[in-house]
Design a protein around this motif. Structure first.
Motif, short mmCIF file in Angstrom:
data_model
loop_
_atom_site.label_atom_id
_atom_site.label_comp_id
_atom_site.label_asym_id
_atom_site.label_seq_id
_atom_site.Cartn_x
_atom_site.Cartn_y
_atom_site.Cartn_z
N GLU A 87 0.72 -1.19 -0.05
CA GLU A 87 -0.06 0.06 -0.12
C GLU A 87 0.85 1.23 -0.08
O GLU A 87 2.07 1.35 0.55
CB GLU A 87 -0.93 0.05 1.19
CG GLU A 87 -1.80 -1.13 1.42
CD GLU A 87 -2.71 -1.24 2.51
OE1 GLU A 87 -3.47 -2.04 2.90
OE2 GLU A 87 -2.64 -0.13 3.55
N ARG A 88 0.24 2.34 -0.65
CA ARG A 88 1.04 3.70 -0.49
C ARG A 88 0.14 4.71 0.21
O ARG A 88 -1.06 4.79 -0.03
CB ARG A 88 1.57 3.95 -1.94
CG ARG A 88 2.43 2.94 -2.60
CD ARG A 88 2.95 3.68 -4.11
NE ARG A 88 3.94 2.97 -4.89
CZ ARG A 88 3.41 1.82 -5.51
NH1 ARG A 88 1.91 1.43 -5.56
NH2 ARG A 88 4.21 0.72 -6.02
N TYR A 89 0.68 5.43 1.03
CA TYR A 89 0.05 6.46 1.73
C TYR A 89 0.69 7.92 1.24
O TYR A 89 1.26 8.20 0.12
CB TYR A 89 0.09 6.37 3.14
CG TYR A 89 0.08 4.79 3.53
CD1 TYR A 89 -1.18 4.17 3.31
CD2 TYR A 89 0.79 4.26 4.28
CE1 TYR A 89 -1.48 2.96 3.86
CE2 TYR A 89 0.75 3.00 4.38
CZ TYR A 89 -0.36 2.27 4.36
OH TYR A 89 -0.68 0.94 4.71
N ARG A 90 0.38 8.95 2.36
CA ARG A 90 0.74 10.42 1.80
C ARG A 90 2.33 10.45 1.73
O ARG A 90 3.00 10.89 0.60
CB ARG A 90 0.28 11.19 2.78
CG ARG A 90 0.80 12.75 2.51
CD ARG A 90 0.28 13.81 3.58
NE ARG A 90 -0.96 13.58 4.11
CZ ARG A 90 -1.83 14.26 3.54
NH1 ARG A 90 -1.47 15.46 2.62
NH2 ARG A 90 -3.02 14.39 4.09
N ALA A 91 2.96 9.87 2.72
CA ALA A 91 4.37 9.74 2.76
C ALA A 91 5.04 8.65 3.16
O ALA A 91 6.29 8.60 3.51
CB ALA A 91 5.05 11.08 3.56
N HIS A 92 4.38 7.43 3.20
CA HIS A 92 4.73 6.41 3.43
C HIS A 92 4.28 4.99 2.69
O HIS A 92 3.46 5.38 1.98
CB HIS A 92 4.41 5.99 5.19
CG HIS A 92 4.88 6.75 6.12
ND1 HIS A 92 4.48 8.06 6.27
CD2 HIS A 92 5.98 6.82 6.88
CE1 HIS A 92 5.30 8.66 7.23
NE2 HIS A 92 6.19 7.71 7.54
N SER A 93 5.05 3.97 2.74
CA SER A 93 4.63 2.91 1.99
C SER A 93 4.40 1.66 2.91
O SER A 93 5.45 1.37 3.80
CB SER A 93 5.47 2.74 0.79
OG SER A 93 5.64 3.43 -0.06
N LEU A 94 3.56 0.75 2.78
CA LEU A 94 3.55 -0.60 3.65
C LEU A 94 4.07 -1.53 2.70
O LEU A 94 3.81 -1.64 1.28
CB LEU A 94 1.97 -0.89 3.79
CG LEU A 94 1.75 -2.15 4.55
CD1 LEU A 94 2.31 -2.10 5.93
CD2 LEU A 94 0.39 -2.51 4.63
N VAL A 95 5.13 -2.22 3.36
CA VAL A 95 5.91 -3.22 2.34
C VAL A 95 5.95 -4.72 3.16
O VAL A 95 5.81 -4.59 4.36
CB VAL A 95 7.17 -2.71 1.79
CG1 VAL A 95 7.33 -1.67 1.14
CG2 VAL A 95 8.12 -2.36 3.35
N LYS A 96 6.23 -5.67 2.47
CA LYS A 96 6.55 -6.85 3.02
C LYS A 96 7.99 -7.23 2.54
O LYS A 96 8.42 -6.60 1.42
CB LYS A 96 5.64 -8.04 2.66
CG LYS A 96 5.65 -8.43 1.18
CD LYS A 96 4.60 -9.66 1.16
CE LYS A 96 4.54 -10.15 -0.38
NZ LYS A 96 3.61 -11.01 -0.61
N CYS A 97 8.82 -7.70 3.51
CA CYS A 97 10.23 -7.99 3.05
C CYS A 97 10.56 -9.39 3.38
O CYS A 97 9.92 -10.01 4.26
CB CYS A 97 11.34 -7.10 4.03
SG CYS A 97 11.06 -5.30 3.67
#
Length: 349
Positions: free
Chosen positions: A231-241
């Motif tokens: 997911e992408r937000y205003r100034a962040h991204s949700l990632v899986k690593c």
């Protein structure tokens, strides 16, 4: 690639010798090697310097005799070793620390570690650690190096860890980690808008000026991290690593290296561009790097069956994710928790 093929039946406590003596057979693939090199390959859970010191002190015998580090081995020789505890290890004491055990059998434990819990005693943290808790709840782990711990999570990183309950299981799991067959997946909130999935293949070692930090350096050890944007937000991204290797602070260092350090990371983080005061406050309120080890897959050391465990995103990180979603009035579905490991059995916390 695993460093040796050791038959677990050849790696046992000797019933006729001292209870603290370990016996093993030199593998055929060590033929022609120096004895100290073969020992490092046979017992990867111990550092090479530690093995060399034991060898010099006479705590390791080759076919019942003292041997020099330079002695050649040809495979089939019998090694008898009496592991010696370091002074700081002698200070390890059992402590009644609550443990969240997701799974347990005769060979291993799967633990869901909370943020704030140090895994192993060390400078400034000689008590109150996961190891102290393991020794309390499982006294027999005092006979297993590092109480069965085969990998670590940072103090403020939450999530899944495997602990071996026997030396044989520990050796097997260490070899799986070296052979990169252990599957580890993390969920993280990273700063900035990450455009696409990618891989960071960059060696990690101690920072050349600040030895408490890690850094990407040509003198470091190989490290590979795969990341996927959820997911992408205003100034962040949700990632899986996903990790192929397990270096200290690996995800935190690699994400910072590509300009997307983890939210609220006290060591490698920076203030994200485009962040509002409210978002900044929400990240600071988290009080730790936004990183959670949510999936752990491995081959069971005794049954050889593939197994997978999952841990739900903890309340504090989920609250940050929800806040970032609400900030842009987006509607998201949690469809990123799909199971994409080829396993037969799944255990979910």
């Amino acid at each position: 690639m695993m460093t040796s093929q050791i038959n677990p039946d050849d790696y046992n406590r000797n019933d006729t010798d001292d209870a603290d003596t370990v016996s093993a057979t030199v593998p055929e693939d060590c033929a022609g090697s120096r004895f100290d090199k073969a020992l490092a390959q046979m017992f990867p859970q111990y550092s090479r310097s530690r093995l060399q010191n034991w060898l010099k002190a006479g705590h390791i015998l080759l076919d019942g005799q003292s041997a020099d580090a330079k002695t050649k081995v040809w495979g089939g020789e019998q090694v008898s070793m009496a592991p010696q505890m370091l002074p700081e290890e002698l200070a390890f004491v059992a402590e009644d620390i609550p443990l969240d055990i997701l799974y347990e059998d005769d060979a291993l434990l799967i633990i869901d570690k909370p943020a704030g819990l140090v895994v192993h005693p060390g400078s400034g943290n000689w008590e109150g650690t996961l190891l102290n808790g393991l020794l309390y709840h499982y006294p027999t782990l005092k006979t297993v190096p590092r109480a069965g711990i085969v990998h670590r999570l940072d103090k403020e990183t939450s999530g899944l860890m495997v602990v071996a309950k026997t030396i044989q299981a520990q050796l097997n799991l260490v070899q799986q980690l070296q052979g990169r067959s252990v599957k580890r997946e993390y969920i993280a909130v990273a700063q900035g808008l990450i455009k696409q999935d990618g891989t960071v293949d960059a060696p990690i070692g101690r920072h050349n000026k600040d030895r408490t930090r890690m850094a990407v350096t040509s003198m470091g050890k190989a490290a590979i991290t795969h990341y996927f944007v959820l997911e992408r937000y205003r100034a962040h991204s949700l990632v899986k690593c996903r990790l192929e290797t397990g270096r200290t602070h690996q995800i935190r260092v690699h994400m910072a290296h590509i300009g997307h350090s983890l939210a609220a990371d006290p060591i490698y983080g920076t203030r994200p561009h485009g962040s509002t005061p409210e978002i900044y406050e929400a990240c600071q309120h988290l009080g730790r790097q936004a990183l959670h080890a949510r999936k752990l897959g491995l081959i069971h050391p005794e049954t050889n069956k593939p197994m997978l465990w999952r841990s739900p995103v903890p309340v504090d990180i989920q609250a940050l994710i929800d806040f970032l979603r609400e900030d842009i009035a987006g509607e998201f579905e949690d469809d990123w928790d799909e199971d994409d490991y080829d396993v037969e059995t799944i255990y979910q916390g």
